[in-house]
Design a protein around this motif. Structure first.
Motif, PDB file in Angstrom:
ATOM      1  N   UNK A   2       4.546  14.386  -2.350  1.00 60.17           N
ATOM      2  CA  UNK A   2       5.274  14.901  -1.271  1.00 60.17           C
ATOM      3  C   UNK A   2       4.570  15.027   0.037  1.00 60.17           C
ATOM      4  N   UNK A   3       3.269  14.562  -0.056  1.00 61.11           N
ATOM      5  CA  UNK A   3       2.355  14.699   1.081  1.00 61.11           C
ATOM      6  C   UNK A   3       2.450  13.382   1.929  1.00 61.11           C
ATOM      7  N   UNK A   4       3.344  12.661   1.673  1.00 57.90           N
ATOM      8  CA  UNK A   4       3.690  11.525   2.857  1.00 57.90           C
ATOM      9  C   UNK A   4       2.445  10.336   2.633  1.00 57.90           C
ATOM     10  N   UNK A   5       1.915  10.201   1.631  1.00 57.58           N
ATOM     11  CA  UNK A   5       0.745   9.205   1.411  1.00 57.58           C
ATOM     12  C   UNK A   5       1.347   7.756   1.515  1.00 57.58           C
ATOM     13  N   UNK A   6       2.524   7.523   0.790  1.00 57.04           N
ATOM     14  CA  UNK A   6       3.120   6.297   0.692  1.00 57.04           C
ATOM     15  C   UNK A   6       3.577   5.730   2.211  1.00 57.04           C
ATOM     16  N   UNK A   7       4.114   6.666   2.805  1.00 58.22           N
ATOM     17  CA  UNK A   7       4.710   6.381   4.161  1.00 58.22           C
ATOM     18  C   UNK A   7       3.531   6.035   5.109  1.00 58.22           C
ATOM     19  N   UNK A   8       2.504   6.785   5.117  1.00 58.78           N
ATOM     20  CA  UNK A   8       1.379   6.655   6.106  1.00 58.78           C
ATOM     21  C   UNK A   8       0.604   5.275   5.608  1.00 58.78           C
ATOM     22  N   UNK A   9       0.526   4.964   4.324  1.00 55.48           N
ATOM     23  CA  UNK A   9      -0.034   3.747   4.048  1.00 55.48           C
ATOM     24  C   UNK A   9       0.912   2.394   4.522  1.00 55.48           C
ATOM     25  N   UNK A  10       2.155   2.634   4.569  1.00 52.62           N
ATOM     26  CA  UNK A  10       3.083   1.604   5.041  1.00 52.62           C
ATOM     27  C   UNK A  10       2.829   1.483   6.449  1.00 52.62           C
ATOM     28  N   UNK A  11       2.789   2.644   7.052  1.00 52.12           N
ATOM     29  CA  UNK A  11       2.469   2.764   8.357  1.00 52.12           C
ATOM     30  C   UNK A  11       1.384   2.021   8.884  1.00 52.12           C
ATOM     31  N   UNK A  12       0.161   2.033   7.955  1.00 53.73           N
ATOM     32  CA  UNK A  12      -1.018   1.276   8.464  1.00 53.73           C
ATOM     33  C   UNK A  12      -0.904  -0.152   8.249  1.00 53.73           C
ATOM     34  N   UNK A  13      -0.134  -0.715   7.248  1.00 50.87           N
ATOM     35  CA  UNK A  13       0.186  -2.175   6.960  1.00 50.87           C
ATOM     36  C   UNK A  13       1.140  -2.573   8.105  1.00 50.87           C
ATOM     37  N   UNK A  14       2.145  -1.749   8.492  1.00 51.92           N
ATOM     38  CA  UNK A  14       2.973  -2.279   9.626  1.00 51.92           C
ATOM     39  C   UNK A  14       2.243  -2.370  10.729  1.00 51.92           C
ATOM     40  N   UNK A  15       1.564  -1.355  11.126  1.00 54.39           N
ATOM     41  CA  UNK A  15       0.526  -1.456  12.440  1.00 54.39           C
ATOM     42  C   UNK A  15      -0.352  -2.653  12.444  1.00 54.39           C
ATOM     43  N   UNK A  32       2.850   2.556 -12.989  1.00 55.08           N
ATOM     44  CA  UNK A  32       3.985   1.749 -13.102  1.00 55.08           C
ATOM     45  C   UNK A  32       5.181   2.333 -12.526  1.00 55.08           C
ATOM     46  N   UNK A  33       5.486   3.761 -12.886  1.00 54.53           N
ATOM     47  CA  UNK A  33       6.510   4.501 -12.521  1.00 54.53           C
ATOM     48  C   UNK A  33       6.654   4.379 -11.044  1.00 54.53           C
ATOM     49  N   UNK A  34       5.673   4.207 -10.325  1.00 52.74           N
ATOM     50  CA  UNK A  34       6.068   4.229  -8.740  1.00 52.74           C
ATOM     51  C   UNK A  34       6.111   3.003  -8.078  1.00 52.74           C
ATOM     52  N   UNK A  35       6.254   2.054  -8.726  1.00 45.35           N
ATOM     53  CA  UNK A  35       6.360   0.770  -8.243  1.00 45.35           C
ATOM     54  C   UNK A  35       7.653   0.413  -7.515  1.00 45.35           C
ATOM     55  N   UNK A  36       8.812   0.842  -8.074  1.00 46.29           N
ATOM     56  CA  UNK A  36      10.078   0.625  -7.635  1.00 46.29           C
ATOM     57  C   UNK A  36      10.096   1.774  -6.256  1.00 46.29           C
ATOM     58  N   UNK A  37       9.538   2.704  -6.224  1.00 43.65           N
ATOM     59  CA  UNK A  37       9.431   3.426  -4.948  1.00 43.65           C
ATOM     60  C   UNK A  37       8.635   2.844  -3.815  1.00 43.65           C
ATOM     61  N   UNK A  38       7.553   2.168  -4.125  1.00 40.31           N
ATOM     62  CA  UNK A  38       6.836   1.533  -3.175  1.00 40.31           C
ATOM     63  C   UNK A  38       7.667   0.462  -2.701  1.00 40.31           C
ATOM     64  N   UNK A  39       8.219  -0.600  -3.551  1.00 36.93           N
ATOM     65  CA  UNK A  39       9.184  -1.630  -3.037  1.00 36.93           C
ATOM     66  C   UNK A  39      10.037  -1.113  -2.069  1.00 36.93           C
ATOM     67  N   UNK A  40      10.861  -0.036  -2.387  1.00 32.00           N
ATOM     68  CA  UNK A  40      12.036   0.387  -1.567  1.00 32.00           C
ATOM     69  C   UNK A  40      11.624   0.907  -0.309  1.00 32.00           C
TER      70      UNK A  40
END
Length: 297
Positions: A2-15, A32-40
């Motif tokens: 819940x630290x926001x790591x995924x969203x921050x990383x996506x923000x970098x790629x989007x930028x 493997x268990x987090x791949x679905x969340x990354x895609x979503x």
């Protein structure tokens, strides 16, 4: 976590995609268990990125390799640790802009198969994201690698350094005309009987939650025998939690002074409201009154 790591990383790629015109390819390697969340999350927050998930049985992976994982047809490849090892032949064909490793503490052991495999990939940049501390003294190891790369002479002390080796490094650094350019030490170790009277610049690269620990580390340079003015610099990245750590540290100092010096306040049985309010405001004013984000006494 819940630290926001995924969203921050996506923000970098989007930028990179929207403002710098860098479309990839990027590779995200995660459990493997987090791949679905990354895609979503990528589809939700940055749908402009064309994302391919490399996962499945042998036939499914063959289809992905031949039809989807083709230069120019995707921006981001999301795959698991296991697939990064199994499909290394196919993945090594690409020159990645960013290789992003989620839960990066998995590669802390540089001799592990995963760690060795990840070093095989060609990439402009590698981003390690984790909510699990690698911080305590791992950052010193990173700085040590940089000093070795630059061929600077240095000394390094942390909690794993033996007593005799520790004394020898301190003596070598304090020698007149010493070739040692910098002394790396953790703030926790820095308060334990270390005399660095030849140091005239102290840099706090990674601050501690406890301001007294930082002060003790600084005081290693304020020793009998010091002949120069000592300058102290505190590095801080704007906006992330590190800024809050330093802010809280400065707020704590007046309260520490109150506890330490309570004997002097014995005559005054209670501390009045104005004094407490002044102490609370002290740290906040130090932080927020600086327009250039540099804290100075």
């Amino acid at each position: 976590m819940g630290l926001g790591k995924t969203l921050q990383t996506i923000s970098l790629l989007g930028y990179l995609h929207e403002f710098r015109g860098i479309t990839g390819p990027h590779m995200v390697v995660a459990p493997k268990s987090t791949l679905g969340n990354w895609m979503k999350e990528i589809r939700r927050f940055c749908p402009v990125l064309r994302t391919v998930k490399l996962l499945g049985n042998q036939d499914e992976r063959k289809h992905i390799r031949e039809d989807l994982l083709v230069a120019g047809k995707f921006d981001v490849c999301v795959t698991s640790f296991e697939m990064a090892i199994k499909e290394k032949t196919a993945l090594r064909r690409f020159s990645w802009r960013y290789v992003i490793i989620d839960e990066a503490h998995r590669i802390k052991n540089e001799n592990s198969l995963l760690s060795k495999t990840m070093r095989l990939y060609h990439a402009n940049y590698r981003l390690l994201i984790t909510g699990t501390p690698l911080q305590m003294t791992r950052l010193l190891d990173i700085l040590e690698d940089y000093l070795m790369f630059r061929a600077y002479q240095y000394c390094h002390i942390d909690g794993n350094t033996g007593g005799e080796e520790r004394d020898a490094k301190i003596e070598a650094f304090n020698q007149p005309g010493s070739s040692k350019f910098i002394f790396l030490l953790s703030t926790r170790v820095g308060g334990l009987g270390i005399n660095l009277a030849t140091v005239d610049i102290v840099i706090l690269y990674d601050s501690d939650w406890n301001p007294q620990v930082d002060l003790q580390a600084q005081h290693r340079a304020h020793r009998i025998g010091q002949k120069k003015e000592v300058q102290v610099f505190c590095f801080c990245t704007e906006y992330p939690i590190e800024e809050k750590v330093i802010e809280r540290a400065y707020k704590k100092l007046p309260f520490d002074a109150l506890v330490i010096q309570q004997g002097r306040l014995a005559e005054q049985k209670t501390v009045n409201k104005d004094v407490l309010l002044q102490m609370v405001r002290f740290g906040a004013e130090m932080v927020f009154s600086s327009k250039d984000n540099t804290l100075t006494d």
